[in-house]
Design a protein around this motif. Structure first.
Motif, PDB file in Angstrom:
ATOM      1  N   ARG A  48      -6.268  -3.708 -11.090  1.00 52.03           N
ATOM      2  CA  ARG A  48      -7.413  -5.102 -10.273  1.00 52.03           C
ATOM      3  C   ARG A  48      -5.681  -6.165 -10.267  1.00 52.03           C
ATOM      4  NH1 ARG A  48     -11.646  -4.102 -13.613  1.00 52.03           N
ATOM      5  NH2 ARG A  48     -10.673  -5.271 -14.854  1.00 52.03           N
ATOM      6  N   GLU A  49      -5.325  -6.401 -10.744  1.00 50.65           N
ATOM      7  CA  GLU A  49      -5.268  -7.670  -9.913  1.00 50.65           C
ATOM      8  C   GLU A  49      -3.523  -7.493  -9.138  1.00 50.65           C
ATOM      9  OE1 GLU A  49      -4.976  -9.776 -14.543  1.00 50.65           O
ATOM     10  OE2 GLU A  49      -2.654  -9.157 -13.226  1.00 50.65           O
ATOM     11  N   SER A  50      -3.129  -6.100 -10.208  1.00 51.29           N
ATOM     12  CA  SER A  50      -1.615  -6.001  -8.175  1.00 51.29           C
ATOM     13  C   SER A  50      -2.077  -4.529  -7.423  1.00 51.29           C
ATOM     14  CB  SER A  50      -0.594  -5.331  -8.905  1.00 51.29           C
ATOM     15  OG  SER A  50      -0.246  -6.240 -10.317  1.00 51.29           O
ATOM     16  N   ARG A  51      -3.689  -4.154  -7.999  1.00 48.14           N
ATOM     17  CA  ARG A  51      -3.873  -3.023  -6.809  1.00 48.14           C
ATOM     18  C   ARG A  51      -3.276  -2.119  -7.227  1.00 48.14           C
ATOM     19  NH1 ARG A  51      -7.644  -3.376  -4.059  1.00 48.14           N
ATOM     20  NH2 ARG A  51      -7.257  -1.889  -2.468  1.00 48.14           N
ATOM     21  N   LEU A  52      -3.123  -1.562  -8.452  1.00 47.75           N
ATOM     22  CA  LEU A  52      -1.752  -0.128  -8.618  1.00 47.75           C
ATOM     23  C   LEU A  52      -2.752   1.012  -7.927  1.00 47.75           C
ATOM     24  CD1 LEU A  52      -0.682  -1.226 -11.690  1.00 47.75           C
ATOM     25  CD2 LEU A  52       0.708  -1.007 -10.173  1.00 47.75           C
ATOM     26  N   GLY A  53      -2.279   2.289  -8.224  1.00 48.73           N
ATOM     27  CA  GLY A  53      -2.918   3.384  -7.976  1.00 48.73           C
ATOM     28  C   GLY A  53      -2.980   3.810  -9.190  1.00 48.73           C
ATOM     29  N   VAL A  54      -3.140   4.181  -9.979  1.00 43.73           N
ATOM     30  CA  VAL A  54      -3.238   4.829 -11.132  1.00 43.73           C
ATOM     31  C   VAL A  54      -3.551   6.013 -12.025  1.00 43.73           C
ATOM     32  CG1 VAL A  54      -3.849   4.718 -14.149  1.00 43.73           C
ATOM     33  CG2 VAL A  54      -3.490   2.605 -12.270  1.00 43.73           C
ATOM     34  N   LEU A  55      -2.870   6.938 -11.912  1.00 46.58           N
ATOM     35  CA  LEU A  55      -3.293   8.716 -12.577  1.00 46.58           C
ATOM     36  C   LEU A  55      -3.324   8.183 -13.989  1.00 46.58           C
ATOM     37  CD1 LEU A  55      -3.737  11.362 -11.508  1.00 46.58           C
ATOM     38  CD2 LEU A  55      -1.474  11.706 -12.125  1.00 46.58           C
TER      39      LEU A  55
ATOM     40  N   SER B 137      -3.171   3.209  -3.507  1.00 47.63           N
ATOM     41  CA  SER B 137      -2.777   1.463  -4.394  1.00 47.63           C
ATOM     42  C   SER B 137      -4.442   1.533  -4.724  1.00 47.63           C
ATOM     43  CB  SER B 137      -1.969   0.933  -3.690  1.00 47.63           C
ATOM     44  OG  SER B 137      -1.056   1.480  -3.069  1.00 47.63           O
ATOM     45  N   GLY B 138      -4.807   1.042  -5.371  1.00 44.00           N
ATOM     46  CA  GLY B 138      -6.214   0.451  -5.682  1.00 44.00           C
ATOM     47  C   GLY B 138      -6.771   1.110  -5.899  1.00 44.00           C
ATOM     48  N   GLN B 139      -6.769   3.034  -6.831  1.00 39.10           N
ATOM     49  CA  GLN B 139      -7.365   3.387  -7.242  1.00 39.10           C
ATOM     50  C   GLN B 139      -7.100   4.276  -8.413  1.00 39.10           C
ATOM     51  OE1 GLN B 139      -7.221   7.408  -4.507  1.00 39.10           O
ATOM     52  NE2 GLN B 139      -8.890   7.953  -4.748  1.00 39.10           N
ATOM     53  N   THR B 140      -8.001   4.301  -9.142  1.00 36.23           N
ATOM     54  CA  THR B 140      -7.708   5.341 -10.324  1.00 36.23           C
ATOM     55  C   THR B 140      -8.448   6.226 -10.569  1.00 36.23           C
ATOM     56  OG1 THR B 140      -7.918   2.960 -11.458  1.00 36.23           O
ATOM     57  CG2 THR B 140      -8.061   4.261 -13.014  1.00 36.23           C
ATOM     58  N   ILE B 141      -7.477   7.664 -10.889  1.00 33.86           N
ATOM     59  CA  ILE B 141      -8.096   8.839 -11.152  1.00 33.86           C
ATOM     60  C   ILE B 141      -7.851   8.732 -12.195  1.00 33.86           C
ATOM     61  CG2 ILE B 141      -8.018  10.655  -9.534  1.00 33.86           C
ATOM     62  CD1 ILE B 141      -7.474  10.798  -6.997  1.00 33.86           C
TER      63      ILE B 141
ATOM     64  N   LEU C  30       5.357  10.792  -0.640  1.00 27.00           N
ATOM     65  CA  LEU C  30       4.780   9.426  -0.374  1.00 27.00           C
ATOM     66  C   LEU C  30       4.360   9.465   0.728  1.00 27.00           C
ATOM     67  CD1 LEU C  30       4.369   6.872  -3.333  1.00 27.00           C
ATOM     68  CD2 LEU C  30       6.574   6.859  -2.220  1.00 27.00           C
ATOM     69  N   ASP C  31       3.430   8.085   1.142  1.00 33.38           N
ATOM     70  CA  ASP C  31       3.681   7.830   2.223  1.00 33.38           C
ATOM     71  C   ASP C  31       4.062   8.527   3.771  1.00 33.38           C
ATOM     72  OD1 ASP C  31       2.399   4.976   1.516  1.00 33.38           O
ATOM     73  OD2 ASP C  31       4.479   4.675   1.047  1.00 33.38           O
ATOM     74  N   GLY C  32       3.841   9.927   3.262  1.00 33.07           N
ATOM     75  CA  GLY C  32       3.940  11.161   4.437  1.00 33.07           C
ATOM     76  C   GLY C  32       5.393  11.015   4.946  1.00 33.07           C
ATOM     77  N   THR C  33       6.214  10.436   3.509  1.00 30.51           N
ATOM     78  CA  THR C  33       7.468  11.336   3.834  1.00 30.51           C
ATOM     79  C   THR C  33       7.519  12.295   2.138  1.00 30.51           C
ATOM     80  OG1 THR C  33       7.866   9.441   4.400  1.00 30.51           O
ATOM     81  CG2 THR C  33       9.835  10.945   4.450  1.00 30.51           C
ATOM     82  N   PRO C  34       8.484  13.293   2.067  1.00 35.31           N
ATOM     83  CA  PRO C  34       8.984  13.850   1.026  1.00 35.31           C
ATOM     84  C   PRO C  34       9.710  13.528   0.040  1.00 35.31           C
ATOM     85  CG  PRO C  34       9.070  15.567   3.315  1.00 35.31           C
ATOM     86  CD  PRO C  34       9.008  13.738   3.678  1.00 35.31           C
ATOM     87  N   ILE C  35       9.240  13.710  -1.195  1.00 31.91           N
ATOM     88  CA  ILE C  35      10.319  12.424  -2.118  1.00 31.91           C
ATOM     89  C   ILE C  35      11.715  13.989  -2.049  1.00 31.91           C
ATOM     90  CG2 ILE C  35      10.753  12.213  -4.189  1.00 31.91           C
ATOM     91  CD1 ILE C  35       7.797  13.213  -5.241  1.00 31.91           C
ATOM     92  N   PRO C  36      12.684  12.550  -1.711  1.00 35.56           N
ATOM     93  CA  PRO C  36      13.901  12.680  -1.600  1.00 35.56           C
ATOM     94  C   PRO C  36      14.732  13.424  -2.793  1.00 35.56           C
ATOM     95  CG  PRO C  36      13.635  10.370  -1.363  1.00 35.56           C
ATOM     96  CD  PRO C  36      12.551  10.904  -1.702  1.00 35.56           C
ATOM     97  N   ARG C  37      15.466  14.415  -2.760  1.00 39.41           N
ATOM     98  CA  ARG C  37      15.845  15.270  -3.683  1.00 39.41           C
ATOM     99  C   ARG C  37      17.354  14.637  -4.425  1.00 39.41           C
ATOM    100  NH1 ARG C  37      15.433  20.727  -4.521  1.00 39.41           N
ATOM    101  NH2 ARG C  37      14.314  21.702  -3.072  1.00 39.41           N
ATOM    102  N   ALA C  38      17.764  13.622  -4.123  1.00 37.81           N
ATOM    103  CA  ALA C  38      18.536  12.699  -5.568  1.00 37.81           C
ATOM    104  C   ALA C  38      18.703  11.571  -4.516  1.00 37.81           C
ATOM    105  CB  ALA C  38      19.910  13.769  -5.511  1.00 37.81           C
ATOM    106  N   GLY C  39      19.642  10.707  -5.399  1.00 40.18           N
ATOM    107  CA  GLY C  39      20.845   9.774  -4.782  1.00 40.18           C
ATOM    108  C   GLY C  39      19.652   8.029  -4.453  1.00 40.18           C
TER     109      GLY C  39
ATOM    110  N   MET D 287       0.814  -1.490   0.350  1.00 41.27           N
ATOM    111  CA  MET D 287       0.194  -0.110  -0.043  1.00 41.27           C
ATOM    112  C   MET D 287       0.851   1.527  -0.191  1.00 41.27           C
ATOM    113  SD  MET D 287      -2.821  -0.139   0.165  1.00 41.27           S
ATOM    114  CE  MET D 287      -3.367   1.071   0.320  1.00 41.27           C
ATOM    115  N   SER D 288       0.706   2.375  -0.741  1.00 40.56           N
ATOM    116  CA  SER D 288       1.231   3.664  -1.534  1.00 40.56           C
ATOM    117  C   SER D 288       0.466   4.251  -1.593  1.00 40.56           C
ATOM    118  CB  SER D 288       2.259   3.988  -2.584  1.00 40.56           C
ATOM    119  OG  SER D 288       3.082   2.220  -1.816  1.00 40.56           O
ATOM    120  N   THR D 289       0.332   5.796  -0.564  1.00 38.51           N
ATOM    121  CA  THR D 289       0.380   6.670  -0.438  1.00 38.51           C
ATOM    122  C   THR D 289       0.301   8.481  -1.546  1.00 38.51           C
ATOM    123  OG1 THR D 289      -2.031   6.263   0.798  1.00 38.51           O
ATOM    124  CG2 THR D 289      -1.734   8.488   0.037  1.00 38.51           C
ATOM    125  N   LEU D 290       0.374   8.665  -2.598  1.00 42.17           N
ATOM    126  CA  LEU D 290       1.193   9.647  -2.694  1.00 42.17           C
ATOM    127  C   LEU D 290      -0.228  11.075  -2.970  1.00 42.17           C
ATOM    128  CD1 LEU D 290       3.602  10.781  -4.743  1.00 42.17           C
ATOM    129  CD2 LEU D 290       1.489  10.323  -6.239  1.00 42.17           C
TER     130      LEU D 290
END
Lengths: 271, 281
Positions: A195-202, A33-37, A67-76, A1-4
């Protein structure tokens, strides 16, 4: 499960000669995850800017992308791990695959780079991925992109995106370059995989009809502002914002066009 | 009075003379009335563009017109078989009687010439007697007509939006007041709002000038709204030709039904789109 999560994200571009252009203005939303927008809006509304910020090809001017409450790292390594989770399918399958390389190479690369499976399993995994997108590995694995049809190429691009086992997929107009007769096939495939992988799709598109049928929710973007968001059927059948209504009324809709004349003699009701 | 028919195409065939030869258009017959919008739909490679180019005699080798005729019933009462014109006759005929709006307006304009000069070319070629001042005035009037505005005469293509470029292409096609305009995917690259404006514009101009249109696209929902009649092409043949409403309500050919079903409806049912159910595979 992930949330952006987009939290009050703005993006300003500096345009020579005319000053700042506010491409995104205080945009907030979440994609789980699992959501289509579906993200809809006309050219220049900021759809692709959102895609670029999600994939961090561009950095937002202000606001947070989490992503899951954490800011996206800038690099690395952190950024790489993020990109493993959030993958992109591009619009043009003729441009997004390298004509020099075989299909095997395209799908192997993310598998090796992200060390998804042990080395000795890479070949099997490539084949499994091709099968998942309903392509025949024996027939296609050693071919190069020019030997494939547009629909096949887009399936390869999808397989490549899935290779790192992401939880979120950003699909920027994934079928608009394909012939009408195969568009639904590719969209149906995306829906199945989702549906199979419970992806979140934009799903980024300007086609309201597929947006309605493909996604749970629709988000309408107008000049960098989200003007409406809601369940897909509600947004299309009963739009609240006048811009959504304008978009809907401009989309070809033979059902309405002929439907009005079918029941009674009400003609000229349209446009 | 001239006849009601503008163009009658009979048994028109085009072959790409490669190894093995490809029959791109096979014995196609149809008629086009004056002032009518005829939609031409079908998937990529079905021959719709080849047919349109063939009528205009724009095909290059290896494409060869192998048979049939395309009779153009001129306003003056003359009947011309387009397949029999020689090179010079074709040159004069093209654009004057039949003009074309090409696919991909984004790239169809010359990037290094102002659009005024490109519009002017049409007049220098086909109306050589026209004076310079008059020519510029005509070009300006055309830009006004399509809603781009005469102050854009000196603009270059890259300074215009996609919709404006498409309008310039339409202005160019209108220049000589042709009797037939062939439009090949004129709005495919544009978003829906701009597309709608352009379509309204085309229909207003058609009312004003009375030209006929052959409108080529794969966007069947769009065709259903704007066409009087629609021809569905597949593998080089017209498999069905009927009025838009008949085609929509009661398609006769399986392929027409399949094509209709590949567009999920905006406000109605789902067609072939099976979200929510497992795709039988």
């Amino acid at each position: 499960m992930s949330t952006l999560e987009f939290r009050n994200v703005s993006k300003r571009y500096w345009v020579r000669g005319s000053g700042h252009l506010l491409a995104l203005d205080d945009v907030s939303f979440t994609l789980a995850s699992g959501q289509t927008i579906a993200l809809v809006g006309q050219s220049g509304s900021g759809k692709s800017t959102i895609a670029k910020i999600i994939t961090q090809l561009e950095r937002q001017t202000s606001g947070d992308v989490l992503l899951d409450g954490t800011p996206i790292p800038r690099a690395g390594r952190g950024l790489r791990r993020y990109r493993q989770q959030v993958r992109m399918v591009f619009q043009d399958p003729f441009a997004s695959l390298n004509p020099y390389h075989t299909i095997r190479h395209h799908i192997e690369r993310p598998l090796r780079l992200d060390r998804v499976v042990p080395k000795f399993e890479v070949e099997d995994e490539v084949r499994r991925l091709l099968e998942r997108v309903r392509l025949d590995p024996d027939e296609l694995i050693d071919r190069r992109p020019h030997e494939l049809s547009g629909g096949q190429r887009q399936r390869v691009a999808i397989a490549r995106a899935l290779a790192s086992r992401p939880s979120l997929l950003i699909a920027d107009e994934p079928v608009s370059m394909l012939d009408v007769s195969i568009r639904l096939g590719v969209l149906n495939l995306l829906a199945d995989l989702q549906r199979e992988s419970r992806l979140g799709v934009l799903y980024i598109t300007h086609d309201l009809a597929t947006a309605r049928h493909f996604s749970d929710e629709i988000m309408v973007l107008h000049r960098g502002v989200v003007v409406e968001r809601g369940p897909a059927d509600r947004v299309i059948l009963d739009p609240q914002h006048e811009y959504t209504r304008a978009l809907r009324d401009a989309s070809p809709d033979p059902d309405k066009h002929f439907g009005a004349a079918a029941g009674a003699t009400t003609t000229g009701a349209d446009s | 009075m001239t006849s009601d028919i503008l163009l009658s195409v009979a048994d028109f065939s085009v072959v790409y003379d490669v190894e093995p030869p490809v029959e791109a258009v096979r014995e196609v017959s149809f008629t086009l009335r004056r002032g009518e919008i005829l939609g031409l739909a079908g998937e990529s490679g079905c021959g719709k563009t080849t047919l349109a180019y063939g009528i205009q005699r724009l095909l290059k080798p290896p494409a060869v017109i192998t048979g049939g005729s395309a009779l153009f019933h001129d306003e003056s009462g003359d009947v011309v078989d387009l397949t029999r014109l020689d090179a010079e006759q074709t040159r004069r005929f093209r654009w004057d009687k039949i003009s074309m709006v090409f696919q991909g307006a984004m790239n169809a304009l010359n990037p290094v010439l102002p659009i005024g000069a490109q519009l002017g070319d049409v007049f220098t070629t086909h109306r050589p007697d026209l004076g310079r001042r008059e020519r510029i005035e005509q070009c300006a009037a055309l830009l006004d007509l399509v809603g781009v505005g005469r102050d854009r005469l000196r603009s270059y293509a890259h300074e215009l939006s996609g919709g404006m470029r498409q309008r310039v292409m339409i202005a160019m096609a209108l220049a000589l007041k042709p009797q037939l305009m062939i439009m090949d995917e004129p709005t495919t690259a544009l978003d829906v709002l701009v597309q709608r404006e352009i379509l309204l514009q085309i229909s207003e101009l058609r009312k004003a000038f009375g030209f006929s249109v052959i409108f080529i696209t794969h966007d069947l929902p769009l065709l259903l709204e704007i066409s009087d009649r629609i021809a569905i092409m597949r593998a080089g043949r017209i498999v069905e030709l009927d009025t838009a409403s008949q085609l929509y309500r009661d398609p006769q050919h399986d392929y027409t039904r399949k094509l209709l079903a590949s567009f999920p409806s905006l406000t109605g049912e789902r067609g072939d789109f099976v979200r929510g159910e497992r795709a039988a595979s």
